[in-house]
Enzyme design. Structure first.
Site, PDB file in Angstrom:
ATOM      1  CG  ASP A  12      -2.110   1.037   1.068  1.00 10.68           C
ATOM      2  OD1 ASP A  12      -2.406   1.344  -0.079  1.00 10.68           O
ATOM      3  OD2 ASP A  12      -2.522   1.232   1.950  1.00 10.68           O
ATOM      4  CG  HIS A  29       1.110   2.071  -9.289  1.00 12.49           C
ATOM      5  ND1 HIS A  29       0.693   1.426  -8.316  1.00 12.49           N
ATOM      6  CD2 HIS A  29       0.089   2.855  -9.760  1.00 12.49           C
ATOM      7  CE1 HIS A  29      -0.472   2.032  -8.047  1.00 12.49           C
ATOM      8  NE2 HIS A  29      -0.850   2.747  -8.915  1.00 12.49           N
ATOM      9  CB  SER A  57      -7.926  -6.256  -4.302  1.00 10.52           C
ATOM     10  OG  SER A  57      -8.253  -5.080  -4.914  1.00 10.52           O
ATOM     11  CB  THR A  58     -11.674  -8.850  -6.850  1.00 12.52           C
ATOM     12  OG1 THR A  58     -12.014  -8.731  -5.422  1.00 12.52           O
ATOM     13  CG2 THR A  58     -11.289 -10.349  -7.180  1.00 12.52           C
ATOM     14  CD  GLU A  59     -12.677  -5.680  -3.589  1.00 13.79           C
ATOM     15  OE1 GLU A  59     -11.287  -6.114  -3.398  1.00 13.79           O
ATOM     16  OE2 GLU A  59     -13.408  -6.763  -3.151  1.00 13.79           O
ATOM     17  CD1 TRP A  61     -11.014  -6.360 -11.290  1.00 19.93           C
ATOM     18  CD2 TRP A  61      -9.992  -5.498 -12.969  1.00 19.93           C
ATOM     19  NE1 TRP A  61     -10.189  -7.503 -11.726  1.00 19.93           N
ATOM     20  CE2 TRP A  61      -9.536  -6.905 -13.003  1.00 19.93           C
ATOM     21  CE3 TRP A  61      -9.517  -5.130 -14.205  1.00 19.93           C
ATOM     22  CZ2 TRP A  61      -8.537  -7.595 -13.716  1.00 19.93           C
ATOM     23  CZ3 TRP A  61      -8.506  -5.581 -14.892  1.00 19.93           C
ATOM     24  CH2 TRP A  61      -8.136  -6.783 -14.754  1.00 19.93           C
ATOM     25  NE  ARG A  63      -6.278   0.925  -6.787  1.00 18.05           N
ATOM     26  CZ  ARG A  63      -5.068   0.878  -6.399  1.00 18.05           C
ATOM     27  NH1 ARG A  63      -4.005   1.058  -7.423  1.00 18.05           N
ATOM     28  NH2 ARG A  63      -4.808   0.798  -4.887  1.00 18.05           N
ATOM     29  CG  LEU A 123      10.957 -16.320  -1.083  1.00 20.31           C
ATOM     30  CD1 LEU A 123      10.562 -16.530   0.524  1.00 20.31           C
ATOM     31  CD2 LEU A 123      11.251 -15.039  -1.488  1.00 20.31           C
ATOM     32  NE  ARG A 186      -9.007  -0.004   4.005  1.00 18.53           N
ATOM     33  CZ  ARG A 186      -8.545   1.275   4.022  1.00 18.53           C
ATOM     34  NH1 ARG A 186      -8.296   1.806   5.064  1.00 18.53           N
ATOM     35  NH2 ARG A 186      -7.997   1.971   2.923  1.00 18.53           N
TER      36      ARG A 186
END
Length: 234
Positions: A12, A29, A57-59, A61, A63, A123, A186
């Site tokens: 984030d 980014h 995330s699925t959310e 999209w 943006r 890893l 969160r």
């Protein structure tokens, strides 16, 4: 110092970090993507066995389309170089999430890096792309319901192991430690089932600026906590 076996991170703060430097969100980014390799190296050096990063995330999209396109471009570039990187570093690379929602060329790159690195012993690195925990659980329930309908599974046999085995993370241990960068506190629909007993650590440091030192500080905080499984401490 006890090193957590599995660390999950919510990446984030890319956009805010870029804005603080007078740069566009896309710059954040790009720098955030560059930092993934550095943090993978740090995790490997510290002895972390599993590192799982929440990249898209699925959310996400929802943006602005230009920002989504820029992120997909970054994923394409990153995945194209991942085969060589994984081989060089003996790293197993995987992607969780509903990859069917991604463009075909990205899906093919994911298959290539997963197949080429599946026998690597270093890893275990996982990117969550087009991932949402509620969607993951929905897909798992659908899969389990199909097995019941086919007569492969009795309803009374559905326990936590069956559910865990139907999730995207089926062959991974649950995270010991969750880190979220950039100050938000969160879970944002990330690994909700898997994080049931994980320690949570929140830092003000934005993802592009997150370093090995910050990872070590999170692990030190993890070590200061008394972990009691199966009961609530009083």
């Amino acid at each position: 110092m006890q090193i957590p076996q599995h660390v999950a991170i919510i990446l984030d703060g890319n956009g805010r970090w870029a804005k603080s430097k007078g740069m566009p969100r896309a710059y954040g980014h790009v720098q955030g993507a560059k930092n993934v390799e550095a943090v993978c190296d740090a995790a490997d050096e510290l002895g972390i066995r599993y590192l799982t990063l929440y990249a898209f995330s699925t959310e996400n999209w929802n943006r602005p389309s230009a920002e989504v396109a820029a992120l997909m471009k970054l994923f394409r570039e990153y995945l194209k170089t991942s085969v060589t990187r994984a081989r060089k570093k003996n790293m197993r690379a995987r992607v969780i999430g509903d990859v069917r929602g991604l463009d075909k060329d990205i899906q093919e790159s994911i298959r290539e890096v997963e197949e080429s690195s599946k026998d690597n012993t270093g890893l275990n690195f996982t990117l969550a792309i087009n991932y949402g925990s509620r969607d993951e659980i929905r897909r798992a329930v659908t899969d389990i319901a199909g097995r019941v309908r086919a007569g492969e599974l009795e309803p009374e046999s559905i326990d936590e192991d069956v559910i865990s085995g139907a999730l995207d993370t089926a062959d991974m241990p649950d995270p010991d430690l969750l880190i979220r960068t950039s100050g938000e506190q969160r879970l944002s629909n990330y690994l909700l089932w898997q994080l049931a007993y994980s320690e949570l650590y929140f830092t003000e440091v934005a993802w592009p600026a997150f370093t090995k030192k910050d990872l070590e500080e999170a692990i030190e905080a993890y070590n200061r906590r008394e972990r009691r499984f199966g009961k609530i401490s009083t």
